[in-house]
Scaffold this motif. Structure first.
Motif, mmCIF file in Angstrom:
data_model
loop_
_atom_site.group_PDB
_atom_site.id
_atom_site.type_symbol
_atom_site.label_atom_id
_atom_site.label_comp_id
_atom_site.label_asym_id
_atom_site.label_seq_id
_atom_site.Cartn_x
_atom_site.Cartn_y
_atom_site.Cartn_z
ATOM 1 N N ILE A 198 35.299 45.217 38.057
ATOM 2 C CA ILE A 198 34.719 43.960 37.580
ATOM 3 C C ILE A 198 33.548 44.275 36.655
ATOM 4 O O ILE A 198 32.705 45.117 36.977
ATOM 5 N N ARG A 199 33.540 43.620 35.485
ATOM 6 C CA ARG A 199 32.427 43.821 34.573
ATOM 7 C C ARG A 199 31.513 42.597 34.569
ATOM 8 O O ARG A 199 31.964 41.480 34.854
ATOM 9 N N SER A 200 30.256 42.798 34.158
ATOM 10 C CA SER A 200 29.323 41.684 34.033
ATOM 11 C C SER A 200 29.904 40.649 33.078
ATOM 12 O O SER A 200 30.441 40.996 32.033
ATOM 13 N N GLY A 201 29.825 39.379 33.427
ATOM 14 C CA GLY A 201 30.312 38.330 32.543
ATOM 15 C C GLY A 201 31.740 37.907 32.837
ATOM 16 O O GLY A 201 32.188 36.841 32.429
ATOM 17 N N GLN A 202 32.460 38.762 33.546
ATOM 18 C CA GLN A 202 33.849 38.442 33.882
ATOM 19 C C GLN A 202 33.883 37.449 35.051
ATOM 20 O O GLN A 202 32.975 37.418 35.876
ATOM 21 N N ASN A 203 34.940 36.650 35.114
ATOM 22 C CA ASN A 203 35.076 35.731 36.246
ATOM 23 C C ASN A 203 35.560 36.465 37.498
ATOM 24 O O ASN A 203 36.446 37.297 37.409
ATOM 25 N N GLY A 216 37.929 39.171 44.212
ATOM 26 C CA GLY A 216 39.044 39.574 43.374
ATOM 27 C C GLY A 216 38.815 39.048 41.976
ATOM 28 O O GLY A 216 37.882 38.268 41.751
ATOM 29 N N GLY A 217 39.622 39.455 40.994
ATOM 30 C CA GLY A 217 39.486 38.940 39.635
ATOM 31 C C GLY A 217 39.752 37.443 39.646
ATOM 32 O O GLY A 217 40.638 36.975 40.341
ATOM 33 N N GLY A 218 38.969 36.673 38.889
ATOM 34 C CA GLY A 218 39.133 35.214 38.884
ATOM 35 C C GLY A 218 40.059 34.767 37.772
ATOM 36 O O GLY A 218 40.715 35.574 37.139
ATOM 37 N N ASN A 219 40.126 33.449 37.568
ATOM 38 C CA ASN A 219 40.968 32.930 36.490
ATOM 39 C C ASN A 219 40.214 32.988 35.169
ATOM 40 O O ASN A 219 39.120 32.532 35.090
#
Ligand code: SF4
Lengths: 136, 542
Positions: free
Chosen positions: B473-478, B539-542
C-alpha cells in the motif's frame, strides 16, 4: 451603516474555553478577536478558534421547523411543530409509561439550556432517561 | 468520570490550566493535547522549553508532543493499568512514595501495595512493550517532584477498562502526594466545550444538577419543592449508549435530542441507525440538518452560541459567559425558549424572561454554583466551582490540604485486564480512533468553515511504513479497513506516527464513519464505549 461592535464570548471548539470578541456590524459577525486579558488564551487563539464564527451565517442553517411526511421534510409553523411534539411525547408517556421516553442533552449547549432540558425530562415527563454524549 | 468520583469524591479536573505553567513534571497520556486542546498543549511546551519542566508522554502514537518529551513510553493499546501499576511498583520498592501524605490523607494503601506487587518493570514490559528501564526512570522523575501533574483525555477513558485506568491515575497522584496543591493533580481534559457543564447540570441519568442523586430521598424532596411538582422519578435512567438497543426492542418509543449528533459520534453507527429508525417519534433540535436530524420526525431550529446569552463550564471548572451578538436566522429560536414552550404546552409553566433568570434558579439548587451570578461572572472571566457563597472567590484547585470531597482519598488495588477485542489471525491489526487538530467532534460545525475544511477535507487511515510495505500500500492509495462489524474505504497515509500492527482513523467523518467498525463493548461502570481498541484487517480499496 452602523459602526462595528465587539462582544465578548467563549470559544466552542474545545474544553479550553478561550475568550474572544465577536466583531459585529449590521447584524453580522465578521470574525473574532482574541481577548488579551483572558487567563486561558492571553491574546492568542488556535486555528479552530480563529474560525469559530464562520458557521454562524452559513446558508445551511435551519431557519424554520420541519415535519416529515411520507419520508420527506416540509416546512412547518412553530405552533404545528411544537404541538405535534407535545402530542407524541404525552401519548407515549401515557400509553407506555414515562420511561418509554428518552432525552439527549448536549455538551455543546449552555448550562442554562441543559438545566432546563433535564428539568423538562424530570419534572414534566417524570423520567430520568436523560443523558448526553460526554461518554463520547 | 465515574472513576475519579469514586476515588476522590469529584470527577472533574482537580487543578486549573494556569497552574500548568509552574508544573515541574507532566505525565500526559491518552491526550493528543496540541491537537485537542491547543492552548493547553502550548502551555506544556512552554513549561518544558522555558522552565525546564519534564514531560513524560505515554502514548502509542508519535504525536507532536513527543518531540518535547524526555520520556516517550509507547505501550501496546489498552494496557494502561499495567504501566501505571508498574510505575507504582517502582516507587514503592524504592521507598520514594509520599509516606506522610499517604498516612494523613488516604485509605486503602495496603490494598494498593499488594495489587501492584507483581507489576515489576520486567513483567510490565512483557505486557506493554515499554522497556523496563525507561518505565522505572519515568516513575522516579514523577515521584521526586512535588509539582507533578497527570493529564489525560479520551485515550484513557474510552476503554472497557476506562474506570480502572482513571482510578489508577488517581492512585499514582496520591501515592506521590501530588494532589491538593497547585500545579499537581489528576486532570481529565474534556473534549467538547461544555461537557463539564452538561454533567454539572444533571444531563446524566443518575443525578440532578450538582451531582445530587436521583435515588436520594432528600434530593428528590428538595427538587420537588424547588420545582413545585410531586412524584419525581427515583429510579436511575438509561444511558445514551443503551438507547438504540432499547428502541429496537420497543421499550423506548420517543426520543428528544438537543444539539447532538449520535449518528456520527456513537460507536457502531448502523446499530444506532436501526435503533433510531425503530422509534415511533424522534424530535431533534439543532442548528443544522445533521445526520441525526435527517432521521427525525420533527426538526426544531435552535440558535447558535453567537445568538444567545448563557454560560459554559470549561474543562478546568471555570464557569464563563457567552453573549448574544446577533439574532438567530429566520424563525430559529433560543433553545431555552423552545424547551420552555414545550413545557408550557404540557401544562407546566416555565416562564423565564432571560437566560440570566434561569441561571439564578440553577445556582440556587446547585451547591457548587450557589455563589455565582451573571454580575460576578462578568468580572475576571468567570469563576471556578465550587463557589458556594456570594463572597467565595471560587476554587482553582480541589482537595486543598488533602481534604478530599469524599473524606479520605481512596486507593484501589486494580488488576490489568485485556481489551474486549484483541487482534488475531483473521483481523491482525489494532484500530484506534481519535480527533484531528482541524475538526471538532462530528464536524457539523467545522465542515461549514472553509478554512478548516481545506486542511483535512476527507477521512484517512494512518498506517506504519512496514505494514504498508507488507500489504503493498502506498500513501494516497485507497485502502479498505474491515472489522467484524463493518468496513470503510479511505486514503492511506503512510507514517511512523503509528506503530506497526496499529491503524489510526479520525472519527469526524460522517461519510466514512469509522464508528461503523468500532466495537460497542462498554466499560461496565461508566458505560463508555471502547473506541480506542478493536481488531481489523486491511486490503486494497476501490
Ligand atoms: S481557541 Fe482553540 S484552544 Fe481555545 S477554546 Fe477554541 S479550540 Fe480550544
Amino acid at each position: 451603516m452602523s459602526s462595528e461592535k465587539q462582544i465578548l464570548s467563549t470559544c466552542i471548539y474545545c474544553g479550553c474555553g478561550c475568550g474572544f470578541y465577536f466583531k459585529v456590524k449590521d447584524g453580522r459577525i465578521n470574525g473574532v478577536v482574541p481577548s488579551k486579558n483572558h487567563p486561558i488564551n492571553k491574546g492568542s487563539l488556535c486555528i479552530k478558534g480563529w474560525n469559530a464564527s464562520e458557521f454562524v451565517h452559513h446558508p445551511d442553517r435551519l431557519t424554520e421547523p420541519l415535519i416529515k411526511e411520507n419520508g420527506k421534510f416540509r416546512k412547518a409553523s412553530w405552533k404545528e411543530a411544537l404541538s405535534l411534539t407535545v402530542k407524541k411525547l404525552k401519548e407515549h408517556k401515557e400509553k407506555s409509561g414515562p420511561d418509554s421516553l428518552a432525552f439527549f442533552a448536549s455538551a455543546k449547549c449552555s448550562n442554562e439550556e441543559n438545566y432546563l432540558f433535564m428539568k423538562l425530562a424530570r419534572a414534566v415527563f417524570k423520567t430520568n432517561n436523560v443523558d448526553h454524549c460526554a461518554r463520547l | 468520570m465515574a472513576g475519579l468520583a469514586a476515588t476522590l469524591g469529584s470527577g472533574a479536573m482537580t487543578n486549573s490550566v494556569g497552574e500548568f505553567e509552574d508544573c515541574e513534571v507532566f505525565l500526559v497520556t491518552g491526550s493528543n493535547t496540541t491537537e485537542q486542546h491547543p492552548l493547553i498543549g502550548s502551555r506544556i511546551i512552554n513549561a518544558v522549553k522555558n522552565k525546564g519542566a519534564t514531560l513524560i508522554l505515554v502514548d502509542p502514537r508519535k504525536i507532536q508532543l513527543s518531540k518535547h518529551a524526555k520520556y516517550h513510553l509507547s505501550p501496546r493499546c489498552g494496557t494502561d493499568v499495567a504501566w501505571l501499576n508498574g510505575m507504582m511498583n517502582v516507587i514503592i520498592k524504592e521507598g520514594i512514595e509520599d509516606k506522610e501524605f499517604i498516612q494523613n490523607f488516604t485509605e486503602g494503601y495496603e490494598e494498593l501495595k499488594k495489587a501492584v506487587e507483581k507489576y515489576t518493570p520486567e513483567y510490565v514490559e512483557k505486557i506493554t512493550g515499554i522497556p523496563a528501564g525507561q518505565l522505572a526512570e519515568a516513575a522516579r522523575a514523577f515521584a521526586r517532584s512535588k509539582k507533578s501533574s497527570i493529564l489525560y483525555c479520551m485515550g484513557i477513558t474510552q476503554h472497557t477498562t476506562g474506570v480502572d485506568n482513571v482510578k489508577s491515575c488517581a492512585n499514582l497522584a496520591m501515592l506521590t502526594g501530588n494532589i491538593g496543591k497547585p500545579s499537581t493533580g489528576v486532570n481529565p481534559l474534556r473534549g467538547q466545550n461544555n461537557v463539564q457543564g452538561a454533567c454539572d447540570m444533571g444531563g446524566l441519568p443518575n443525578v440532578y444538577c450538582g451531582y445530587q442523586k436521583v435515588t436520594d430521598p432528600k434530593a428528590k424532596e428538595k427538587f420537588e419543592n424547588a420545582w413545585n411538582v410531586t412524584g419525581l422519578p427515583d429510579n436511575v435512567g438509561v444511558t445514551v449508549t443503551a438507547v438504540p438497543n432499547l428502541a429496537a426492542e420497543g421499550k423506548i418509543k420517543a426520543l428528544y435530542v438537543l444539539g447532538e449528533n449520535p449518528m456520527v459520534s456513537d460507536p457502531n453507527i448502523e446499530h444506532v441507525r436501526k435503533g433510531l429508525e425503530s422509534l415511533d417519534f424522534l424530535v431533534v433540535q439543532d442548528i443544522f440538518l445533521t445526520e441525526t436530524a435527517q432521521l427525525a420526525d420533527v426538526v426544531l431550529p435552535g440558535a447558535s452560541y453567537a445568538e444567545k446569552d448563557g454560560t459554559f463550564t470549561n474543562t478546568e471548572r471555570r464557569v464563563q459567559r457567552i453573549r448574544k451578538a446577533v439574532a438567530p436566522p429566520g424563525e430559529a429560536k433560543q433553545d431555552w425558549e423552545i424547551i420552555a414552550e414545550i413545557s408550557k404546552l404540557c401544562g407546566y409553566d416555565m416562564s423565564y424572561k432571560s437566560a440570566e433568570e434561569i441561571f439564578d434558579e440553577l445556582a440556587f439548587v446547585t451547591p457548587s454554583y450557589h455563589g455565582m451570578d451573571y454580575s460576578r461572572l462578568d468580572k475576571d472571566f468567570g469563576l471556578h466551582w465550587p463557589c458556594p457563597t456570594k463572597d467565595h472567590p471560587g476554587t482553582p484547585y480541589l482537595h486543598k490540604d488533602g481534604k478530599f470531597a469524599r473524606g479520605k482519598g481512596l486507593f484501589t488495588g486494580i488488576d490489568f485486564k485485556e481489551a474486549a477485542e484483541l487482534p488475531d489471525d483473521e483481523y491482525p491489526f489494532t484500530l484506534t480512533t481519535g480527533r484531528t487538530y482541524f475538526h471538532y467532534h462530528t464536524r457539523t460545525l467545522t465542515k461549514r468553515s472553509s478554512a478548516l475544511e481545506r486542511e483535512v477535507p476527507e477521512c484517512y487511515v494512518e498506517l506504519n511504513p512496514e505494514d504498508a510495505k507488507k500489504h503493498l500500500i502506498r500513501s494516497g492509495q485507497n485502502v479498505k479497513v474491515t472489522s467484524r462489524r463493518g468496513s470503510l474505504d479511505a486514503k492511506a497515509i503512510v507514517t511512523d506516527i503509528v506503530k506497526t500492527g496499529t491503524i489510526f482513523i479520525p472519527f469526524h467523518f460522517a461519510e466514512q464513519a469509522v464508528n461503523n467498525l468500532t466495537i460497542d463493548a462498554l466499560d461496565p461502570v461508566a458505560k463508555i464505549p471502547e473506541y480506542k481498541v478493536c481488531a481489523v484487517k486491511i486490503g486494497g480499496g476501490n
